[in-house]
Design a protein around this motif. Sequence first.
Motif, PDB file in Angstrom:
ATOM      1  N   UNK A 163       0.829  -1.200   0.000  1.00 37.89           N
ATOM      2  CA  UNK A 163       0.000   0.000   0.000  1.00 37.89           C
ATOM      3  C   UNK A 163       0.863   1.248   0.000  1.00 37.89           C
ATOM      4  N   UNK A 164       0.279   2.339  -0.429  1.00 38.01           N
ATOM      5  CA  UNK A 164       1.002   3.604  -0.426  1.00 38.01           C
ATOM      6  C   UNK A 164       0.241   4.665   0.353  1.00 38.01           C
ATOM      7  N   UNK A 165      -0.501   4.224   1.365  1.00 39.71           N
ATOM      8  CA  UNK A 165      -1.175   5.195   2.235  1.00 39.71           C
ATOM      9  C   UNK A 165      -0.677   4.997   3.657  1.00 39.71           C
ATOM     10  N   UNK A 166      -0.627   6.069   4.406  1.00 42.85           N
ATOM     11  CA  UNK A 166      -0.236   5.985   5.803  1.00 42.85           C
ATOM     12  C   UNK A 166      -1.373   5.342   6.592  1.00 42.85           C
ATOM     13  N   UNK A 167      -1.005   4.507   7.555  1.00 45.46           N
ATOM     14  CA  UNK A 167      -2.044   3.749   8.256  1.00 45.46           C
ATOM     15  C   UNK A 167      -2.192   4.151   9.716  1.00 45.46           C
ATOM     16  N   UNK A 168      -1.954   5.433  10.044  1.00 44.99           N
ATOM     17  CA  UNK A 168      -2.116   5.894  11.419  1.00 44.99           C
ATOM     18  C   UNK A 168      -3.522   5.606  11.953  1.00 44.99           C
ATOM     19  N   UNK A 169      -4.519   5.799  11.099  1.00 41.35           N
ATOM     20  CA  UNK A 169      -5.901   5.619  11.549  1.00 41.35           C
ATOM     21  C   UNK A 169      -6.230   4.158  11.796  1.00 41.35           C
ATOM     22  N   UNK A 170      -5.390   3.256  11.314  1.00 39.43           N
ATOM     23  CA  UNK A 170      -5.619   1.830  11.544  1.00 39.43           C
ATOM     24  C   UNK A 170      -4.654   1.273  12.592  1.00 39.43           C
ATOM     25  N   UNK A 171      -4.080   2.166  13.393  1.00 33.88           N
ATOM     26  CA  UNK A 171      -3.228   1.718  14.479  1.00 33.88           C
ATOM     27  C   UNK A 171      -1.746   1.791  14.195  1.00 33.88           C
ATOM     28  N   UNK A 172      -1.372   2.359  13.045  1.00 33.61           N
ATOM     29  CA  UNK A 172       0.048   2.535  12.760  1.00 33.61           C
ATOM     30  C   UNK A 172       0.765   1.205  12.632  1.00 33.61           C
ATOM     31  N   UNK A 173       1.773   0.994  13.462  1.00 35.35           N
ATOM     32  CA  UNK A 173       2.531  -0.259  13.417  1.00 35.35           C
ATOM     33  C   UNK A 173       3.738  -0.125  12.523  1.00 35.35           C
ATOM     34  N   UNK A 174       3.643  -0.599  11.315  1.00 34.82           N
ATOM     35  CA  UNK A 174       4.804  -0.641  10.430  1.00 34.82           C
ATOM     36  C   UNK A 174       4.817   0.468   9.408  1.00 34.82           C
ATOM     37  N   UNK A 175       4.300   1.636   9.746  1.00 30.15           N
ATOM     38  CA  UNK A 175       4.242   2.718   8.765  1.00 30.15           C
ATOM     39  C   UNK A 175       5.620   2.988   8.175  1.00 30.15           C
ATOM     40  N   UNK A 176       6.626   3.075   9.044  1.00 28.96           N
ATOM     41  CA  UNK A 176       7.967   3.414   8.571  1.00 28.96           C
ATOM     42  C   UNK A 176       8.552   2.335   7.670  1.00 28.96           C
ATOM     43  N   UNK A 177       7.991   1.143   7.746  1.00 31.16           N
ATOM     44  CA  UNK A 177       8.472   0.054   6.911  1.00 31.16           C
ATOM     45  C   UNK A 177       7.794   0.019   5.541  1.00 31.16           C
TER      46      UNK A 177
END
Length: 545
Positions: free
Chosen positions: A283-297
């Motif tokens: 995916x190419x969207x940030x997932x902060x709203x879904x609990x984050x986790x591996x965003x930086x990865x």
Amino acid sequence: MNRKAEGFDRRKFIAGGAGLLAAAKLASGQRNSYADSNFAGGPIPGPFRPNWESLKAYRYPDWFRDAKFGIWAHWSPQCVPEQGDWYARGMYVQGNAQYNYHVKTYGHPSQFGYKDICHIWRAENWDPEELIRLYAKTGAKYFVALGNHHDNFDCWNSKHQPWNCVNVGPKKDIVGTWAKIARAHGLRFGVTYHGTPGRTWREFMPVRYGSDKTGPLKDVPYDGVMTKSDGKGKWWDGMDPQDLNGRPHDKSDPCPEFVESFMLRVQDVIDQYNPDLLYFDDNSDWDFDRGGGGVWLGMPELTPHIMAYYYNTNMRRNAGKLDAVFNIKNVPAAVLNTLVRDFEMSQADAIQPDPWQTDACIGSWHYNRSLLENHRYRTPQAMVQLLVNVVSKNGNLLLNIPLPGHGRPDDDEFAFLDKFGAWMAINSEAIYSTRPWKIAGEGPTQSSGATPYGRLPQFAPGDMRFTTKGDSLYAIALAWLADGKLLIKSLATGSPHYGGEIARVGLLGSESNLVWSRNADGVAITLPEKPPCDFAYVFKINPLA
């Protein structure tokens, strides 16, 4: 006066002018190029820059909009055990069915690990010439090969990953061979890349460093902890398993070295094979709203760099014309028009303004023998209906026909391709080079199919989907009516969708002008006694000149 000292020196003038011209060209080239430390080599020439605003200049190539249907070989060493997808992970999870199969068939993963599965992949029955001919006959206009999966094994002659199919296993350049033959048969060629940092570093690698929690080999480390020195005297002597498995890490550990390798391997695929389509299973969207986790990865910050490099490289190789398709999954709405969004085993819920793609599979993504043994592949009817649904909403279908490790489809897959191809031979006029109509369809089953891996809808009499080409409208009935009467309500007199007069209603593969009438209820068609094909019946409607 000393003419030599004070006069015109022609040689110096010419030399100086040439220097100024070279400097001007260099300055111009620098303005039309940029540096990106993610990639090897010098400045990257081309109009695109690695930011979303620049990438908004992207325009979809006509070839993709016209093709509508592609076939995919989702084929890697994980097909060797014939136990389905994610084998390279499941074999390291005690209690998992794939672990149980692995221990029974090959031995414990402390002794026979995934590296050894890669070694026994031989592709001994693979005939790419035969397969590409078959896929083209089935109706595919583009063919896509898997470049690598989350397993971290490269299925091409990789410059940056020694664990690849030329060094290990088949000893053949799988991607390069597919590319050459597909293009020789007039198909566009694509590569899918699944070994992204989040998927490989976080999901697949960490389980390889574990051990059984119970049983006689409790706490004996799996082979993921092995190093180059452990290979002395073995088949992999001289190779470092950590190039395949990564250095032992937790899923939350940073992975800058893996990101660097990932970007160079992506560059290598682009440079070596010039794919018309480049797909990322991420995916190419940030997932902060879904609990984050591996965003930086993930891919959000890497995607614009890859896209700019890919688009610029494609333009240089196509005389300045951008002819590339970049696929990725979840994308911020504001930048959807910079690429072609992909839906995995799902689809858009309505006509989209921009082209998109559904990727689907008739079975498991990696080959699963039990689906053959129990005859449980998705049917040609279901996949044709999916194709029709997708195309009616401005999409393409990329369909995976999973290959066994040896490289030859099984009997049920050959039968599937034959039946799907028979439908396309009669009805592809309503698919290729079409565009969406004013509405996607009508009827009782208006399933969006937006839920990944949800049950495919069961279509009923009256379910229709529409496509257009030129002045022709194609109304595709997804079920045959036993009473011999079909009513297309969207074509009623006074309809906002079709205001003009109708000259002719035909049925592809059958009669070119059926018995029909039009009134305020719709266009009523008397069907021929026998349908021209087994499913999805295409009615061609032409206006009065």
